[in-house]
Design a protein around this motif. Structure first.
Motif, mmCIF file in Angstrom:
data_model
loop_
_atom_site.group_PDB
_atom_site.id
_atom_site.type_symbol
_atom_site.label_atom_id
_atom_site.label_comp_id
_atom_site.label_asym_id
_atom_site.label_seq_id
_atom_site.Cartn_x
_atom_site.Cartn_y
_atom_site.Cartn_z
ATOM 1 N N PRO A 136 -0.231 8.644 -7.151
ATOM 2 C CA PRO A 136 -1.511 8.980 -6.525
ATOM 3 C C PRO A 136 -1.341 9.137 -5.013
ATOM 4 O O PRO A 136 -0.317 8.725 -4.450
ATOM 5 C CB PRO A 136 -2.382 7.765 -6.858
ATOM 6 N N ALA A 137 -2.336 9.687 -4.360
ATOM 7 C CA ALA A 137 -2.285 9.835 -2.898
ATOM 8 C C ALA A 137 -2.363 8.482 -2.201
ATOM 9 O O ALA A 137 -1.862 8.313 -1.098
ATOM 10 C CB ALA A 137 -3.423 10.732 -2.432
ATOM 11 N N TYR A 138 -2.968 7.498 -2.859
ATOM 12 C CA TYR A 138 -3.131 6.164 -2.281
ATOM 13 C C TYR A 138 -3.187 5.157 -3.417
ATOM 14 O O TYR A 138 -3.837 5.407 -4.436
ATOM 15 C CB TYR A 138 -4.430 6.115 -1.458
ATOM 16 N N ALA A 139 -2.496 4.034 -3.282
ATOM 17 C CA ALA A 139 -2.533 2.993 -4.313
ATOM 18 C C ALA A 139 -2.220 1.638 -3.686
ATOM 19 O O ALA A 139 -1.614 1.559 -2.617
ATOM 20 C CB ALA A 139 -1.538 3.292 -5.423
ATOM 21 N N ASN A 140 -2.651 0.574 -4.361
ATOM 22 C CA ASN A 140 -2.389 -0.802 -3.934
ATOM 23 C C ASN A 140 -1.680 -1.541 -5.058
ATOM 24 O O ASN A 140 -2.008 -1.358 -6.233
ATOM 25 C CB ASN A 140 -3.701 -1.531 -3.629
ATOM 26 N N TYR A 141 -0.738 -2.421 -4.669
ATOM 27 C CA TYR A 141 0.007 -3.230 -5.621
ATOM 28 C C TYR A 141 0.132 -4.642 -5.057
ATOM 29 O O TYR A 141 0.197 -4.817 -3.841
ATOM 30 C CB TYR A 141 1.420 -2.675 -5.831
ATOM 31 N N GLU A 170 0.857 -1.185 0.000
ATOM 32 C CA GLU A 170 0.000 0.000 0.000
ATOM 33 C C GLU A 170 0.886 1.226 0.000
ATOM 34 O O GLU A 170 1.866 1.302 0.736
ATOM 35 C CB GLU A 170 -0.881 0.037 1.244
ATOM 36 N N LEU A 171 0.522 2.183 -0.811
ATOM 37 C CA LEU A 171 1.247 3.442 -0.934
ATOM 38 C C LEU A 171 0.380 4.555 -0.384
ATOM 39 O O LEU A 171 -0.804 4.643 -0.703
ATOM 40 C CB LEU A 171 1.541 3.707 -2.420
ATOM 41 N N TYR A 172 0.964 5.377 0.455
ATOM 42 C CA TYR A 172 0.315 6.587 0.960
ATOM 43 C C TYR A 172 1.218 7.737 0.567
ATOM 44 O O TYR A 172 2.398 7.729 0.883
ATOM 45 C CB TYR A 172 0.201 6.568 2.484
ATOM 46 N N ARG A 173 0.702 8.714 -0.106
ATOM 47 C CA ARG A 173 1.549 9.827 -0.544
ATOM 48 C C ARG A 173 0.750 11.111 -0.521
ATOM 49 O O ARG A 173 -0.390 11.143 -0.941
ATOM 50 C CB ARG A 173 2.044 9.567 -1.962
ATOM 51 N N ARG A 174 1.376 12.157 -0.091
ATOM 52 C CA ARG A 174 0.767 13.472 -0.211
ATOM 53 C C ARG A 174 0.637 13.789 -1.694
ATOM 54 O O ARG A 174 1.612 13.673 -2.429
ATOM 55 C CB ARG A 174 1.650 14.524 0.441
ATOM 56 N N PRO A 175 -0.528 14.161 -2.176
ATOM 57 C CA PRO A 175 -0.664 14.422 -3.608
ATOM 58 C C PRO A 175 0.075 15.696 -4.017
ATOM 59 O O PRO A 175 -0.160 16.746 -3.467
ATOM 60 C CB PRO A 175 -2.170 14.587 -3.806
#
Length: 143
Positions: free
Chosen positions: A118-123, A108-113
């Protein structure tokens, strides 16, 4: 729901960069990993989470921008979060090969846009790509 839970990394003002140890500002990259099986966890990530300052995030951002993200995995009491990643995806987000029967790892990725991610993504990663990602992360941490 499993005992695994998603971190609230965007609201922790006292976090430090995993790679360099610098105090983190609002702009940061956060990754959380969810193994399908315990033996498939990412080495060196006892709690599963990583936080990077903008300088240390440049290489991980470049790698993640090339991955194929997907919808949030299903989560319920009958499976781990990592198990949900297998159910939603039949191909690896990195190499695009079929996942096969070996355990997978969810990322899971959490990132400030404010940039290319993206601000949130799943891989979902197959076991071979999990090993490559694990080595990559060790090199980022080892600077």
């Amino acid at each position: 729901m499993s005992s695994e839970s998603r971190p609230n990394v965007d609201h922790d003002p006292h976090a430090d960069c995993t790679a360099c140890g610098a105090a983190l500002a609002e702009q940061r990259l956060a990754l959380q990993t969810y193994p399908e099986a315990g033996e498939n966890s990412i080495a060196g990530l006892s709690a599963g989470g990583l936080l990077y300052c903008p300088d240390c995030a440049s290489e991980p951002v470049e790698l993640l921008a090339a991955w194929d993200d997907h919808a949030h995995p299903p989560i319920d009491a009958d499976r781990s979060i990592g198990g949900g990643y297998r159910e939603i995806r039949d191909r690896c987000s990195f190499c695009a090969e079929e996942l096969g029967s070996a355990p997978v790892v969810g990322v899971e990725l959490y990132r400030r846009p404010s940039d290319t991610l993206p601000a949130y993504a799943n891989y979902t990663l197959c076991s071979d790509c999990k090993e490559v990602f694990e080595e990559f992360l060790a090199n980022v941490r080892g600077r």
